[in-house]
Motif scaffolding. Structure first.
Motif, PDB file in Angstrom:
ATOM      1  N   SER A 104     -10.341  17.635  10.257  1.00  0.00           N
ATOM      2  CA  SER A 104     -11.175  18.216  11.314  1.00  0.00           C
ATOM      3  C   SER A 104     -11.576  19.648  10.975  1.00  0.00           C
ATOM      4  CB  SER A 104     -10.432  18.179  12.654  1.00  0.00           C
ATOM      5  OG  SER A 104     -10.252  16.854  13.094  1.00  0.00           O
ATOM      6  N   VAL A 105     -10.688  20.409  10.338  1.00  0.00           N
ATOM      7  CA  VAL A 105     -11.054  21.757   9.883  1.00  0.00           C
ATOM      8  C   VAL A 105     -12.255  21.661   8.943  1.00  0.00           C
ATOM      9  CG1 VAL A 105     -10.291  23.819   8.652  1.00  0.00           C
ATOM     10  CG2 VAL A 105      -8.669  22.572  10.086  1.00  0.00           C
ATOM     11  N   HIS A 106     -12.176  20.719   8.020  1.00  0.00           N
ATOM     12  CA  HIS A 106     -13.241  20.499   7.042  1.00  0.00           C
ATOM     13  C   HIS A 106     -14.547  20.118   7.750  1.00  0.00           C
ATOM     14  CE1 HIS A 106     -15.310  17.745   4.076  1.00  0.00           C
ATOM     15  NE2 HIS A 106     -15.099  18.784   3.308  1.00  0.00           N
ATOM     16  N   LEU A 137     -19.953  21.713   9.894  1.00  0.00           N
ATOM     17  CA  LEU A 137     -20.867  21.687  11.032  1.00  0.00           C
ATOM     18  C   LEU A 137     -21.302  23.101  11.412  1.00  0.00           C
ATOM     19  CD1 LEU A 137     -22.181  19.802  13.111  1.00  0.00           C
ATOM     20  CD2 LEU A 137     -20.105  19.989  14.488  1.00  0.00           C
ATOM     21  N   THR A 138     -20.363  24.028  11.390  1.00  0.00           N
ATOM     22  CA  THR A 138     -20.702  25.428  11.685  1.00  0.00           C
ATOM     23  C   THR A 138     -21.689  25.974  10.668  1.00  0.00           C
ATOM     24  OG1 THR A 138     -18.483  25.753  12.601  1.00  0.00           O
ATOM     25  CG2 THR A 138     -19.745  27.727  12.089  1.00  0.00           C
ATOM     26  N   HIS A 139     -21.434  25.704   9.391  1.00  0.00           N
ATOM     27  CA  HIS A 139     -22.303  26.181   8.321  1.00  0.00           C
ATOM     28  C   HIS A 139     -23.727  25.645   8.494  1.00  0.00           C
ATOM     29  CE1 HIS A 139     -23.268  27.546   4.221  1.00  0.00           C
ATOM     30  NE2 HIS A 139     -23.885  26.382   4.073  1.00  0.00           N
ATOM     31  N   ALA A 140     -23.834  24.342   8.757  1.00  0.00           N
ATOM     32  CA  ALA A 140     -25.153  23.733   8.885  1.00  0.00           C
ATOM     33  C   ALA A 140     -25.900  24.273  10.095  1.00  0.00           C
ATOM     34  CB  ALA A 140     -25.011  22.216   8.982  1.00  0.00           C
ATOM     35  N   ALA A 175     -18.238  28.633  19.825  1.00  0.00           N
ATOM     36  CA  ALA A 175     -17.361  27.541  20.255  1.00  0.00           C
ATOM     37  C   ALA A 175     -16.835  26.767  19.056  1.00  0.00           C
ATOM     38  CB  ALA A 175     -18.118  26.610  21.199  1.00  0.00           C
ATOM     39  N   LEU A 176     -17.678  26.565  18.055  1.00  0.00           N
ATOM     40  CA  LEU A 176     -17.264  25.833  16.859  1.00  0.00           C
ATOM     41  C   LEU A 176     -16.191  26.573  16.080  1.00  0.00           C
ATOM     42  CD1 LEU A 176     -20.484  24.209  15.375  1.00  0.00           C
ATOM     43  CD2 LEU A 176     -18.297  23.080  15.762  1.00  0.00           C
ATOM     44  N   THR A 177     -16.298  27.892  15.996  1.00  0.00           N
ATOM     45  CA  THR A 177     -15.268  28.640  15.269  1.00  0.00           C
ATOM     46  C   THR A 177     -13.929  28.555  15.992  1.00  0.00           C
ATOM     47  OG1 THR A 177     -15.901  30.723  16.363  1.00  0.00           O
ATOM     48  CG2 THR A 177     -16.920  30.236  14.247  1.00  0.00           C
ATOM     49  N   ARG A 178     -13.956  28.485  17.321  1.00  0.00           N
ATOM     50  CA  ARG A 178     -12.720  28.278  18.082  1.00  0.00           C
ATOM     51  C   ARG A 178     -12.101  26.927  17.717  1.00  0.00           C
ATOM     52  NH1 ARG A 178      -9.927  28.459  23.220  1.00  0.00           N
ATOM     53  NH2 ARG A 178      -8.331  26.867  22.892  1.00  0.00           N
ATOM     54  N   LEU A 179     -12.938  25.911  17.599  1.00  0.00           N
ATOM     55  CA  LEU A 179     -12.438  24.594  17.241  1.00  0.00           C
ATOM     56  C   LEU A 179     -11.766  24.606  15.868  1.00  0.00           C
ATOM     57  CD1 LEU A 179     -14.053  23.683  19.742  1.00  0.00           C
ATOM     58  CD2 LEU A 179     -14.878  21.734  18.412  1.00  0.00           C
ATOM     59  N   GLN A 180     -12.347  25.331  14.935  1.00  0.00           N
ATOM     60  CA  GLN A 180     -11.751  25.398  13.600  1.00  0.00           C
ATOM     61  C   GLN A 180     -10.361  26.017  13.642  1.00  0.00           C
ATOM     62  OE1 GLN A 180     -14.440  26.865  10.378  1.00  0.00           O
ATOM     63  NE2 GLN A 180     -16.018  26.722  11.948  1.00  0.00           N
ATOM     64  N   THR A 181     -10.219  27.119  14.371  1.00  0.00           N
ATOM     65  CA  THR A 181      -8.916  27.770  14.484  1.00  0.00           C
ATOM     66  C   THR A 181      -7.891  26.835  15.120  1.00  0.00           C
ATOM     67  OG1 THR A 181     -10.003  29.919  14.731  1.00  0.00           O
ATOM     68  CG2 THR A 181      -7.716  29.791  15.391  1.00  0.00           C
ATOM     69  N   ASP A 182      -8.322  26.128  16.144  1.00  0.00           N
ATOM     70  CA  ASP A 182      -7.426  25.171  16.790  1.00  0.00           C
ATOM     71  C   ASP A 182      -6.958  24.109  15.804  1.00  0.00           C
ATOM     72  OD1 ASP A 182      -7.751  26.491  19.186  1.00  0.00           O
ATOM     73  OD2 ASP A 182      -9.148  25.028  20.039  1.00  0.00           O
TER      74      ASP A 182
END
Length: 284
Positions: free
Chosen positions: A55-57, A62-65, A78-85
Motif C-alpha cells: 500500500s505504501v508503494h 498515486l501521489t506522484h501521478a 490526504a494521500l501523504t497521510r495515507l502513506q505515513t499510515d
C-alpha cells in the motif's frame, strides 16, 4: 522486515510514524503459546505486513501521478497521510510477526520475505496526459481504497475481536483507527474524479470494477462462494482457545461478501457506478 538504516533516520521515522500507545512488542508472552500457534500467527501477520508495504508503494505512485496532473493540494495532502499510515501499519504487522515466531527468521526465512511490491495496475501515463492520469487514478483509487481499504476495516475489527492476546489486539486496533479514513478518502476522491471523466472513461472504470471484484474474490474469499455461506452463521468473537489474530477462511469469506453488500456496493452506486452489473459479469 525491520532492518534499520541509521540512528538519526530511526529517530525521524519514529517521530513521524509511531503513535501512542505504540504496542509493547517486548511484552509478548511467547511462552504461553504453542509453536504451531505462534507460527500460524506469524504467517498471517507477515502477510499483512507485505500487504501494507504494498500500500505504501501504491499510494506513493498515486501521489506522484496526481501531483503531475496538478490535482488539488488537499487531495495530495490526504494521500501523504495515507502513506505515513501504511508505513506504520507495515512496521506493526512485521513486528507482530517477528514477536510471534522469532526463531523462524533462521528456520523459515521465507515466512518473513520482503519482496519488491508490485502494483495491481499498469504504470501511470506521462505527465502531459493529465486526463489520462485522472482516469488511471480513478481506477487505482477504486481498487486500492474503495475496495481494499474498505474491506480491511471489518477484517481488522474481526481480528481484534477473535484474538486472545493483548498485543495482537493493540496492533489491530491501532491500524483500525486509520482504515476508516482511508476508505472515506477513496470514495471522496473517486467522487471528485468521476465527474471529470467522459463517457468512455466512465465505462473504463466500470470495467475496472468488474476485474477488481473478480481479483478480490479470488484472494479474499479463499475459494468460498456466496452459496457456500448462504445458510451458515459464523460467530466472530474470542473463543476458548488461544488466538494470535488469525481468521479462518470462512470468516474471511463471510466478511468479504457482507462488506460488499452492506457498504461497498451502496456507496459505488451513489457515485454512478453499477456494482451489481460488474459482479454478475466478474467471471466473463
Amino acid at each position: 522486515m525491520l532492518v534499520q538504516a541509521t540512528p538519526r533516520l530511526e529517530k525521524i521515522h519514529k517521530g513521524q510514524v509511531h503513535r501512542d500507545p505504540w504496542p509493547d512488542f517486548g511484552s509478548f508472552r511467547k511462552s504461553e503459546y504453542s509453536l504451531d500457534l505462534r507460527r500460524a500467527g506469524a504467517i498471517q501477520w507477515a502477510g499483512r505486513a507485505r500487504a501494507e508495504h504494498g500500500s505504501v508503494h501504491q499510494f506513493s505512485a498515486l501521489t506522484h501521478a496526481l501531483c503531475e496532473a496538478c490535482a488539488p493540494l488537499h487531495l495530495l495532502g490526504a494521500l501523504t497521510r495515507l502513506q505515513t499510515d501504511e508505513v506504520r501499519h507495515a512496521e506493526m504487522c512485521a513486528a507482530m510477526a517477528l514477536a510471534c515466531y522469532p526463531e523462524g527468521v533462521e528456520k523459515e526465512p521465507h515466512i518473513f520475505g520482503w519482496p519488491t511490491p508490485v502494483a495491481p495496475w499498469p504504470d501511470a501515463p506521462r505527465p502531459e496526459q493529465a486526463a489520462s492520469i485522472e482516469l488511471w487514478a480513478a481506477n487505482a483509487i477504486l481498487t486500492a481504497c474503495c475496495l481494499g481499504e474498505t474491506l480491511s476495516k471489518p477484517m481488522l475489527d474481526a481480528i481484534a475481536l477473535v484474538t486472545t492476546d493483548p498485543i495482537c489486539e493493540s496492533v489491530a486496533r491501532q491500524i483500525l483507527r486509520d482504515e476508516h479514513l482511508h476508505a472515506s478518502f477513496g470514495f471522496e476522491a473517486l467522487g471528485w474524479l468521476l465527474p471529470r471523466l467522459d463517457d468512455e472513461g466512465h465505462a473504463n472504470v466500470q470495467e475496472r470494477l468488474r476485474h477488481s471484484l473478480s481479483s478480490f474474490e479470488s484472494t479474499t474469499a479463499c475459494g468460498i462462494t456466496v452459496a457456500d455461506i448462504a445458510e451458515s452463521k459464523i460467530e466472530i468473537a474470542a473463543g476458548d482457545q488461544p488466538n494470535l489474530g488469525t481468521l479462518t477462511d470462512h470468516q474471511y469469506a463471510m466478511i468479504f461478501f457482507a462488506t460488499l453488500e452492506s457498504e461497498i456496493f451502496p456507496k459505488l452506486t451513489q457515485l454512478g457506478l453499477d456494482p451489481m452489473q460488474a459482479w454478475s459479469h466478474r467471471g466473463d
